[in-house]
Design an enzyme around this catalytic site. Structure first.
Site, PDB file in Angstrom:
ATOM      1  CG  PHE A  49      -2.354  -0.107   0.964  1.00 15.81           C
ATOM      2  CD1 PHE A  49      -2.850  -1.049   0.082  1.00 15.81           C
ATOM      3  CD2 PHE A  49      -3.260   0.765   1.582  1.00 15.81           C
ATOM      4  CE1 PHE A  49      -4.210  -1.129  -0.182  1.00 15.81           C
ATOM      5  CE2 PHE A  49      -4.624   0.682   1.324  1.00 15.81           C
ATOM      6  CZ  PHE A  49      -5.094  -0.264   0.438  1.00 15.81           C
ATOM      7  CD  GLN A  68      -5.960  10.049   3.209  1.00 12.02           C
ATOM      8  OE1 GLN A  68      -6.632   9.052   3.452  1.00 12.02           O
ATOM      9  NE2 GLN A  68      -4.670  10.109   3.465  1.00 12.02           N
ATOM     10  CG  HIS A 121      -8.834   7.851  -1.872  1.00 14.77           C
ATOM     11  ND1 HIS A 121      -8.546   7.367  -3.130  1.00 14.77           N
ATOM     12  CD2 HIS A 121      -8.503   6.869  -1.008  1.00 14.77           C
ATOM     13  CE1 HIS A 121      -8.073   6.135  -3.012  1.00 14.77           C
ATOM     14  NE2 HIS A 121      -8.036   5.806  -1.738  1.00 14.77           N
ATOM     15  CG  LEU A 123     -12.386   4.527  -2.032  1.00 11.92           C
ATOM     16  CD1 LEU A 123     -11.434   5.697  -2.110  1.00 11.92           C
ATOM     17  CD2 LEU A 123     -12.409   3.947  -0.637  1.00 11.92           C
ATOM     18  CD  GLU A 163      -3.126   3.788  -0.986  1.00 12.20           C
ATOM     19  OE1 GLU A 163      -3.823   4.764  -0.659  1.00 12.20           O
ATOM     20  OE2 GLU A 163      -2.059   3.494  -0.441  1.00 12.20           O
ATOM     21  NE  ARG A 185      -5.144   6.319   0.741  1.00 15.15           N
ATOM     22  CZ  ARG A 185      -6.064   5.665   1.422  1.00 15.15           C
ATOM     23  NH1 ARG A 185      -6.808   6.303   2.291  1.00 15.15           N
ATOM     24  NH2 ARG A 185      -6.259   4.377   1.234  1.00 15.15           N
ATOM     25  CG  HIS A 195     -10.939   8.687   1.551  1.00 17.68           C
ATOM     26  ND1 HIS A 195     -12.042   7.896   1.322  1.00 17.68           N
ATOM     27  CD2 HIS A 195      -9.974   7.857   2.014  1.00 17.68           C
ATOM     28  CE1 HIS A 195     -11.746   6.636   1.633  1.00 17.68           C
ATOM     29  NE2 HIS A 195     -10.509   6.587   2.074  1.00 17.68           N
ATOM     30  NE  ARG A 204      -7.206   7.271   6.756  1.00 17.26           N
ATOM     31  CZ  ARG A 204      -7.423   6.320   5.844  1.00 17.26           C
ATOM     32  NH1 ARG A 204      -6.784   5.167   5.915  1.00 17.26           N
ATOM     33  NH2 ARG A 204      -8.286   6.518   4.858  1.00 17.26           N
TER      34      ARG A 204
END
Lengths: 625, 295
Positions: free
Chosen positions: A119, A239, A241, A251, A254, A287, A352, A387
């Site tokens: 990730f 955040q 996204h 969404l 990721e 991100r 997000h 995050r």
């Protein structure tokens, strides 16, 4: 409290029934408490269910909790607190095994072990996952455990306020329960909690109009805690996204990039590399880096339809896509009309996740005794200014559990992190073009008015608790009567839309002083209009008009907190980008933003970041990927 | 109560009036936008033309079921008409939200995630059970008739009482309950994970239950969703053989799997494409294999 009002009594009350709330309830129950959940949605409707990617945990050889902690600290751009981050990294492996033991249908390796994948921002592929619907499985697995234990759930009960004493100093206050109304019948009731109230109400994504968040994510817990005297921490860090579908904000995990998905601009360039945004990690940079890269491409004319970029996963092959990302194919088909096996998917950044929230220590407790928060609504702070993907779900289970145990009376030791004003805090200033805070809400003020009740001995006895809840109930009864009897004025939808539009326009990925000020002006207008809000639906049965009117007040409060923090913070750190201030300024800004409601006249102050880990001190370095 | 009320040619409702009064604004806005687009879009002419074609019928006509036991004007179930300006990609849920936010704030329906995972907005749309958020308006015949899920009590407008559905879900011991738990990670074969994968996708929307004739006639029938939940655990190898036996006894009860007449209506409406009927059939086969007494 009028005589026909019901009072429900439990040891621990959990408000909200997503991942953090459910985990808290199970933990409190296992610690022997009588727990009840009060939630505006049935638990399985909670927004944890929409999380796709996975759960970071250092489970494997070659990985370790301190690498997870290091990645998280770096990802946070050194605004996460070491004590919180290390707690997360250390507890996550056991917690993942715990939910595995509760039957979580994780994706599996050939040898039957739980799968992990790479990730963004991670030095080891430590994201455990269940397809591209990890949150759905986590939510249902935890709810199943709540059912197994027979924990009481008051579902479709909307919590209107917390019942908190109102001593002058919030640190002297205590929380004794909540006031809620039964959405199905309109009944308003008091809920008493002898142990504690845990807010697990999720994020405030509805402050924006292009968001991956559910319609229910209105920042209720944050706004209630804030008005009761708990500071909001680091709210400016929002955040965005990088991969949401342009027309709906749905969404795209990721996980797509984790599995090898590639981002292209209009000219077919793999811009993350070709335009030098992240020469090492490319699409798997953090991100905030990817979101800014995409918008820069669009702003410089290399976007598709001047709006989005392409995310291509075709080269992964049908088999791998079906095995690991099947859900993505459904989302792209249903919400954008695109076949991800045959064509690239259009994506753009969307709101997000809120890094900031209700200030808590690592046991989930706030500066108000008996009032806890866990999950996205809380700010421990694990995520600091940004995050990492895969770090939200472990936060839910790690800190949900801790809050549940602590509220149930279990001794977790002395917390390292402090909460509330210390007396010697650094006071902040913000150059707001308008007055901030309350704009005159008629009838039923929260804790921001009325008689102050101070117990002579400083502590509340049981009889006091009843009185405090009764008073809170009476205020909400009065407020509802007022809103329902009023038949002209402004409606919530208009006010909410106005705030959402302003936030997306001016408090987005790229922020400028002028725009932030404009946003504050619009928020002020919204506050003034809200003083004239009314509920048109005359029914007590399932009155969503009333519920959304309550929620809209919360949306306004969190929108203002986000914007105030953003205007005050004159630097570029993590997700917070300022046009006029293009660098991270550690000398001046290595500190948490705190906003104190201060009885309706919000006041900014700051507190230092905890960078002292158990074994080492984290030293801020340049964050490059 | 039944939602199949005779359509009434009632006097114009408040909603209709305000719908018409507001119609100009969004339309106006859209036309402005359109003009802007035309100005800069020589190169995108082709695409633009398609778009205009899609926009040709400016509004979508919804006929929405209304009922409120408390409000005099709504005690008699009726259908209200709403005319919602159409935008590309608009779903039934988007249209309902638009109607509520612009025309009538008392229009009531459950919704949350907008992405087919919370399971709140299963509705009866043009005669079949569908999630509002997952249904494109452009796929539907006008007027779009939107009703609450059939075979469930209506609380108000499009909101049904879910209590019975939840009771059935809870009645199958819907939680992982293995005979033994190892110290560390419990392994599960890829094949076994694959076997239960589809069954774990259920979002509790109740579309299946609402579509099932058997459930409509037998209130105690577990229904497709609860049986699927039982399947999810019965087939999970991690729980162990004895536990599986106990789970089989649950689904074999009087109002369990044998009630299913294999009509596939549940499978047809499931928004997560769960092969519900197959799962029920597999449990029946498993039961026969185990040679248990059944009714």
């Amino acid at each position: 409290m009028s005589t026909n009002t019901t009072m429900y009594e439990h040891d621990v009350l959990v408000v909200g029934a997503g991942g953090a709330g459910l985990r808290a309830a199970v933990a409190a129950h296992e610690a022997g408490a009588d727990v009840a959940m009060v939630t505006k949605l049935h638990p399985v409707r909670s927004h944890t269910g929409a999380a796709e990617g996975g759960i970071n945990a250092a489970l494997r050889e070659g990985d370790s909790w301190d690498l997870h902690a290091y990645d998280t600290m770096k990802g946070s751009d050194y605004l996460g607190d070491a004590a919180a981050i290390e707690t997360l990294a250390k507890d996550a492996p056991d917690e993942v095994i715990q939910i595995e033991h509760w039957g979580m249908p994780f994706s599996r390796e050939d040898d039957g072990r739980v799968s992990q994948r790479p990730f963004g921002g991670l030095s080891f592929p430590r994201t455990t996952y269940a397809g591209a619907e990890t949150g759905h499985h986590l939510l249902h697995t935890l709810y199943e455990q709540v059912v197994k234990r027979g924990i009481t759930v008051y579902d479709e009960w909307y919590v209107m306020n917390v019942a908190v004493t109102d001593e002058q100093d919030p640190r002297d206050r205590s929380c004794h329960g909540v006031v809620a109304y039964d959405v199905q019948t309109g009944e308003i009731a008091g809920f008493k909690a002898s142990g504690g109230v845990i807010l697990a109400t999720g994020g405030p994504g509805q402050a924006f109009d292009h968001t991956t968040n559910a319609v229910s994510c209105t920042g209720d817990g944050q706004a209630m805690a804030y008005r009761a005297g708990v500071p909001m921490e680091d709210m400016e860090f929002v955040q965005f996204h990088p991969t949401t579908l342009p027309s709906t904000g749905v969404l795209i995990s990721e996980g797509v990039r984790g599995e090898g998905g590639i981002l292209y601009n209009k000219d077919g360039e793999r811009f993350m590399f070709e335009h030098g945004y992240a020469n090492n990690d490319g699409e798997l940079a953090s991100r905030d880096v990817v979101a800014r890269a995409e918008l820069t491409e669009v702003n410089e004319g290399r976007g598709i339809e001047d709006e989005y970029v392409h995310l291509d996963m075709r080269h992964l092959g049908e088999e791998r896509i079906l095995d690991r990302l099947e859900n993505i194919l459904h989302l792209a088909r249903d919400f954008e009309g695109v076949n991800g096996l045959e064509e690239p998917m259009p994506v753009k950044p969307g709101q997000h996740y809120e890094m900031g929230g209700i200030e808590t220590d690592e046991h989930g407790e706030t500066c108000i005794s008996g009032l806890y928060a866990a999950g996205e609504c809380a700010c421990v702070s694990v995520h600091g200014s940004n995050r990492l993907g895969g770090n939200a779900l472990p936060e839910l289970i790690v800190f949900g559990k801790r809050a549940g145990l602590h509220a149930a009376g279990q001794d977790l030791g002395e917390p390292t992190l402090t909460t509330g004003r210390t007396g010697d805090e650094e006071i902040g200033e913000v150059d707001s073009p308008v007055t901030l805070g309350e704009a005159g809400i008629t009838a039923g003020p929260a804790t921001d008015g009325g008689e102050r009740d101070r117990a002579a001995d400083g502590g509340a006895t049981l009889a006091d608790a009843d009185a405090i809840i009764s008073r809170a109930v009476d205020r909400e009864v009065e407020r509802v009567e007022y809103l329902m009897n009023k038949d002209t004025g402004v409606q919530h939808a208009e006010i909410r839309a106005k705030v959402q539009k302003a936030m997306t326009r001016w408090v987005n990925v790229f922020r400028e002083e002028e725009g932030l000020k404009k946003a504050l002006e619009v928020i002020r207008e919204a506050r003034e209009e809200y003083a004239d809000v009314y509920v048109a639906d005359p029914s007590k049965t399932f009155n969503t008009d009333l519920q959304m009117t309550y929620e809209t007040r919360n949306v306004i409060d969190v929108a203002e907190a986000i914007t105030v923090g953003a205007l005050a913070r004159e630097e570029f750190r993590g997700a917070h980008w300022r046009k006029e201030h293009q660098e991270r300024k550690d000398d001046e800004w290595l500190k948490h933003t705190l906003l104190d409601w201060n009885e309706g006249s919000p006041q900014l102050y700051y507190k230092p970041v905890d960078l002292q880990g158990e074994e080492k001190e984290y030293e801020p370095k340049e964050r490059s990927y | 109560m039944s939602t199949q009320v005779p359509e009434q040619q009632a006097e114009e409702t408040e909603a209709e009036q305000s719908a018409q009064a507001h119609e100009q604004t969004p339309q106006q806005k859209r036309q402005d936008k359109k003009r802007e687009r035309q100005e800069d879009a020589a190169k995108r002419l082709q695409e633009e033309e398609q778009r205009r074609e899609m926009d040709a019928d400016d509004t979508y006509h919804l006929k929405v079921f209304r009922f409120d036991p408390e409000v005099a004007a709504k005690q008699e179930p009726r259908f209200d008409d709403f005319y919602v300006p159409f935008e590309k990609g608009m779903t039934v849920l988007d249209a309902l939200m638009y109607a509520r936010d612009h025309y009538d704030s008392s229009l009531t329906f459950r919704h949350s995630c907008r992405q087919a995972v919370c399971g709140s907005d299963a509705l009866f749309v043009n005669g079949s059970q569908r999630l509002g958020c997952q249904t494109q308006l452009s796929d539907l015949e006008e007027p779009v008739r939107i009703e609450p899920l059939p075979h469930q009590d209506v609380v108000k407008d499009l909101v049904v009482d879910m209590e019975h559905f939840y009771e059935q879900m809870h009645s199958v011991q819907p939680y992982f309950d293995p005979e033994e738990t190892p110290e560390g990670e419990q392994r599960q074969s890829k094949e076994n994970h694959e076997k239960i994968k589809m069954s774990t996708r259920c979002i509790w929307c109740a579309a299946c239950m609402s579509s099932c004739n058997i459930a409509a006639g037998d209130n105690e029938y577990l229904g497709p969703a609860a049986i699927n939940k039982a399947y999810r655990f019965a087939m999970d190898e991690r729980e162990g053989e004895n536990r599986m036996q106990e789970r089989m006894e649950i689904v074999e009860q009087n109002h369990g799997v044998w009630r299913c007449q294999t009509q596939f209506s549940c499978t047809n409406v499931c928004p997560k494409d769960i092969p519900l009927t197959e799962h029920i059939q597999e449990l029946k086969r498993e039961a026969v294999k185990r040679n248990l007494k059944f009714w």
